[in-house]
Design a protein around this motif. Structure first.
Motif, mmCIF file in Angstrom:
data_model
loop_
_atom_site.group_PDB
_atom_site.id
_atom_site.type_symbol
_atom_site.label_atom_id
_atom_site.label_comp_id
_atom_site.label_asym_id
_atom_site.label_seq_id
_atom_site.Cartn_x
_atom_site.Cartn_y
_atom_site.Cartn_z
ATOM 1 N N GLY A 82 0.793 -1.227 0.000
ATOM 2 C CA GLY A 82 0.000 0.000 0.000
ATOM 3 C C GLY A 82 0.824 1.274 0.000
ATOM 4 O O GLY A 82 0.284 2.372 -0.099
ATOM 5 N N ARG A 83 2.137 1.156 0.105
ATOM 6 C CA ARG A 83 2.984 2.353 0.208
ATOM 7 C C ARG A 83 2.890 3.239 -1.039
ATOM 8 O O ARG A 83 2.640 4.433 -0.952
ATOM 9 C CB ARG A 83 4.436 1.913 0.462
ATOM 10 N N LYS A 84 3.071 2.590 -2.206
ATOM 11 C CA LYS A 84 3.103 3.349 -3.452
ATOM 12 C C LYS A 84 1.743 4.028 -3.693
ATOM 13 O O LYS A 84 1.665 5.204 -4.050
ATOM 14 C CB LYS A 84 3.454 2.396 -4.609
ATOM 15 N N THR A 85 0.674 3.251 -3.478
ATOM 16 C CA THR A 85 -0.677 3.779 -3.702
ATOM 17 C C THR A 85 -0.920 4.979 -2.785
ATOM 18 O O THR A 85 -1.480 5.997 -3.206
ATOM 19 C CB THR A 85 -1.722 2.679 -3.375
ATOM 20 N N LEU A 86 -0.482 4.839 -1.522
ATOM 21 C CA LEU A 86 -0.706 5.938 -0.565
ATOM 22 C C LEU A 86 0.055 7.192 -1.006
ATOM 23 O O LEU A 86 -0.525 8.288 -1.062
ATOM 24 C CB LEU A 86 -0.267 5.494 0.843
ATOM 25 N N ILE A 87 1.325 7.025 -1.335
ATOM 26 C CA ILE A 87 2.121 8.206 -1.714
ATOM 27 C C ILE A 87 1.560 8.829 -2.999
ATOM 28 O O ILE A 87 1.461 10.055 -3.122
ATOM 29 C CB ILE A 87 3.622 7.842 -1.854
ATOM 30 N N ASN A 88 1.128 7.964 -3.920
ATOM 31 C CA ASN A 88 0.544 8.499 -5.161
ATOM 32 C C ASN A 88 -0.751 9.269 -4.891
ATOM 33 O O ASN A 88 -1.079 10.210 -5.608
ATOM 34 C CB ASN A 88 0.286 7.381 -6.169
ATOM 35 N N SER A 89 -1.459 8.876 -3.826
ATOM 36 C CA SER A 89 -2.744 9.537 -3.527
ATOM 37 C C SER A 89 -2.536 10.977 -3.039
ATOM 38 O O SER A 89 -3.467 11.786 -3.034
ATOM 39 C CB SER A 89 -3.538 8.741 -2.478
ATOM 40 N N PHE A 90 -1.308 11.319 -2.627
ATOM 41 C CA PHE A 90 -1.047 12.679 -2.131
ATOM 42 C C PHE A 90 -1.338 13.724 -3.206
ATOM 43 O O PHE A 90 -1.617 14.873 -2.901
ATOM 44 C CB PHE A 90 0.415 12.846 -1.690
ATOM 45 N N ILE A 91 -1.255 13.287 -4.457
ATOM 46 C CA ILE A 91 -1.388 14.229 -5.567
ATOM 47 C C ILE A 91 -2.761 14.926 -5.556
ATOM 48 O O ILE A 91 -2.880 16.072 -5.970
ATOM 49 C CB ILE A 91 -1.080 13.534 -6.916
ATOM 50 N N GLN A 92 -3.771 14.205 -5.036
ATOM 51 C CA GLN A 92 -5.096 14.859 -5.005
ATOM 52 C C GLN A 92 -5.575 15.175 -3.591
ATOM 53 O O GLN A 92 -6.731 15.551 -3.396
ATOM 54 C CB GLN A 92 -6.144 14.026 -5.752
ATOM 55 N N GLU A 93 -4.692 15.029 -2.599
ATOM 56 C CA GLU A 93 -5.086 15.303 -1.210
ATOM 57 C C GLU A 93 -5.086 16.818 -0.978
ATOM 58 O O GLU A 93 -4.065 17.477 -1.119
ATOM 59 C CB GLU A 93 -4.121 14.602 -0.232
ATOM 60 N N GLU A 94 -6.234 17.339 -0.593
ATOM 61 C CA GLU A 94 -6.341 18.792 -0.461
ATOM 62 C C GLU A 94 -5.870 19.305 0.887
ATOM 63 O O GLU A 94 -5.655 20.497 1.073
ATOM 64 C CB GLU A 94 -7.784 19.224 -0.740
ATOM 65 N N ARG A 95 -5.770 18.397 1.854
ATOM 66 C CA ARG A 95 -5.319 18.826 3.186
ATOM 67 C C ARG A 95 -3.795 18.726 3.279
ATOM 68 O O ARG A 95 -3.176 17.954 2.562
ATOM 69 C CB ARG A 95 -5.934 17.935 4.274
ATOM 70 N N THR A 96 -3.221 19.479 4.221
ATOM 71 C CA THR A 96 -1.804 19.310 4.541
ATOM 72 C C THR A 96 -1.627 17.912 5.142
ATOM 73 O O THR A 96 -2.453 17.467 5.946
ATOM 74 C CB THR A 96 -1.364 20.419 5.525
ATOM 75 N N ILE A 97 -0.575 17.223 4.702
ATOM 76 C CA ILE A 97 -0.335 15.838 5.128
ATOM 77 C C ILE A 97 0.891 15.810 6.049
ATOM 78 O O ILE A 97 1.926 16.425 5.734
ATOM 79 C CB ILE A 97 -0.015 14.945 3.899
ATOM 80 N N LEU A 98 0.772 15.109 7.168
ATOM 81 C CA LEU A 98 1.932 14.946 8.067
ATOM 82 C C LEU A 98 2.199 13.472 8.299
ATOM 83 O O LEU A 98 1.256 12.698 8.486
ATOM 84 C CB LEU A 98 1.668 15.602 9.432
ATOM 85 N N PHE A 99 3.465 13.095 8.294
ATOM 86 C CA PHE A 99 3.804 11.726 8.683
ATOM 87 C C PHE A 99 5.178 11.682 9.335
ATOM 88 O O PHE A 99 5.978 12.612 9.200
ATOM 89 C CB PHE A 99 3.690 10.754 7.494
ATOM 90 N N TYR A 100 5.395 10.602 10.083
ATOM 91 C CA TYR A 100 6.669 10.403 10.781
ATOM 92 C C TYR A 100 7.611 9.623 9.865
ATOM 93 O O TYR A 100 7.174 8.776 9.091
ATOM 94 C CB TYR A 100 6.448 9.597 12.071
ATOM 95 N N GLU A 101 8.896 9.911 10.000
ATOM 96 C CA GLU A 101 9.867 9.143 9.228
ATOM 97 C C GLU A 101 11.116 8.891 10.038
ATOM 98 O O GLU A 101 11.471 9.697 10.897
ATOM 99 C CB GLU A 101 10.201 9.897 7.917
ATOM 100 N N SER A 102 11.737 7.740 9.789
ATOM 101 C CA SER A 102 12.950 7.413 10.529
ATOM 102 C C SER A 102 14.164 7.768 9.695
ATOM 103 O O SER A 102 14.082 7.939 8.472
ATOM 104 C CB SER A 102 12.981 5.915 10.862
ATOM 105 N N VAL A 103 15.274 7.862 10.372
ATOM 106 C CA VAL A 103 16.526 8.220 9.734
ATOM 107 C C VAL A 103 16.894 7.225 8.622
ATOM 108 O O VAL A 103 17.493 7.585 7.625
ATOM 109 C CB VAL A 103 17.615 8.316 10.839
ATOM 110 N N HIS A 104 16.481 5.973 8.787
ATOM 111 C CA HIS A 104 16.852 4.943 7.809
ATOM 112 C C HIS A 104 16.132 5.105 6.469
ATOM 113 O O HIS A 104 16.593 4.606 5.464
ATOM 114 C CB HIS A 104 16.528 3.533 8.348
ATOM 115 N N ARG A 105 14.971 5.755 6.499
ATOM 116 C CA ARG A 105 14.165 5.812 5.273
ATOM 117 C C ARG A 105 13.957 7.218 4.738
ATOM 118 O O ARG A 105 13.314 7.384 3.711
ATOM 119 C CB ARG A 105 12.801 5.153 5.520
ATOM 120 N N ILE A 106 14.502 8.237 5.424
ATOM 121 C CA ILE A 106 14.155 9.604 5.027
ATOM 122 C C ILE A 106 14.557 9.883 3.566
ATOM 123 O O ILE A 106 13.770 10.451 2.804
ATOM 124 C CB ILE A 106 14.752 10.663 6.012
ATOM 125 N N GLU A 107 15.725 9.444 3.166
ATOM 126 C CA GLU A 107 16.185 9.729 1.796
ATOM 127 C C GLU A 107 15.250 9.060 0.781
ATOM 128 O O GLU A 107 14.756 9.711 -0.147
ATOM 129 C CB GLU A 107 17.626 9.223 1.608
#
Ligand code: SAM
Length: 224
Positions: free
Chosen positions: A139-164
């Motif tokens: 579901g990761r790719k689908t979720l990130i792709n869905s940001f394109i039409q998300e009208e609200r500001t989106i917040l999420f947590y990220e770890s140092v291992h995956r930030i890049e």
């Protein structure tokens, strides 16, 4: 009574007076890591108390025992390693079961990285979408792709291992919105607090140069 107690996300000075009072007064503290919470109590000069570990892998019996103690009239405080319990942290099951059993639940609010990041982002936050940690695979790719039409500001947590990787994936998914704003909040309330205010177009450069140390909240601005 079950008190849900927020603790600092980096700066000890952010502990609230009520959090200290509650941690002093309760019969036991339910926590993620007894060493982390033991240290916090020590730093706050709170005399030693019973610490009970509760995490995602705890046996259901642990919650049952806690509910029995609450039903017996004990006062338990729930904390996580940092921030607000239950917000991408353990605690949900205990709170849900305590609510179901009609036990008294008290909020002792305080720091949470998502709220701290939202409040300094400078992006529209009259309403926003909080996603916790993005899924690693399914579901990761689908979720990130869905940001394109998300009208609200989106917040999420990220770890140092995956930030890049995450910033590069965001850049690719939102390539058609190069001006869309992105804020990366690192090490909030700590000595090396850093807030990067940028756009989708700049993300590939930021992804390569960002300091790979500490904790991150990523904020994608609402659709302009
Ligand atoms: N329950 C916590 C809260 O209310 O903030 C969050 C717990 S979650 C397991 C930990 C994640 O929150 C980190 O990986 C990071 O993404 C974010 N985080 C926690 N402290 C932070 C800080 N000081 N600065 C930036 N992000 C932070």
């Amino acid at each position: 009574m079950l008190s849900i107690v927020a603790t600092p996300i980096g700066n000890l000075g952010d502990i609230t007076l009520r959090a200290i009072e509650t941690l002093k007064a309760c019969d036991a503290v339910v926590c993620e890591d007894t060493r982390v919470t033991g240290n916090l109590l020590k730093q706050l000069d709170i005399p030693k108390k019973e610490l009970i570990s509760l995490h995602g892998y705890s046996h259901p019996q642990v919650v049952h025992r806690l509910l029995a103690r609450l039903a017996d009239g004990e006062h338990l405080a729930l904390v996580s390693d940092a921030g607000t319990p239950g917000i991408s942290d353990p605690g949900y099951v205990l709170v849900a079961k305590a609510a179901e059993a009609e036990l008294r639940i008290e909020s002792v609010p305080g720091p949470s990285a998502v709220i701290a990041a939202a409040s300094i982002s400078g992006l529209p936050i009259h309403h926003f979408l909080y996603l916790g940690f993005l899924p690693l695979k399914k579901g990761r790719k689908t979720l990130i792709n869905s940001f394109i039409q998300e009208e609200r500001t989106i917040l999420f947590y990220e770890s140092v291992h995956r930030i890049e990787r995450t910033l590069l994936e965001l850049a690719a998914a939102l390539a058609s919105q190069p001006e869309r704003q992105v804020v990366i909040a690192r090490e909030l309330t700590k000595m090396h607090e850093e807030v990067i205010r940028t756009t989708v177009a700049q993300l590939p450069v930021i992804a390569k140069s960002i300091t790979r140390k500490g904790e991150f909240v990523v904020i994608v601005g609402a659709l302009g």
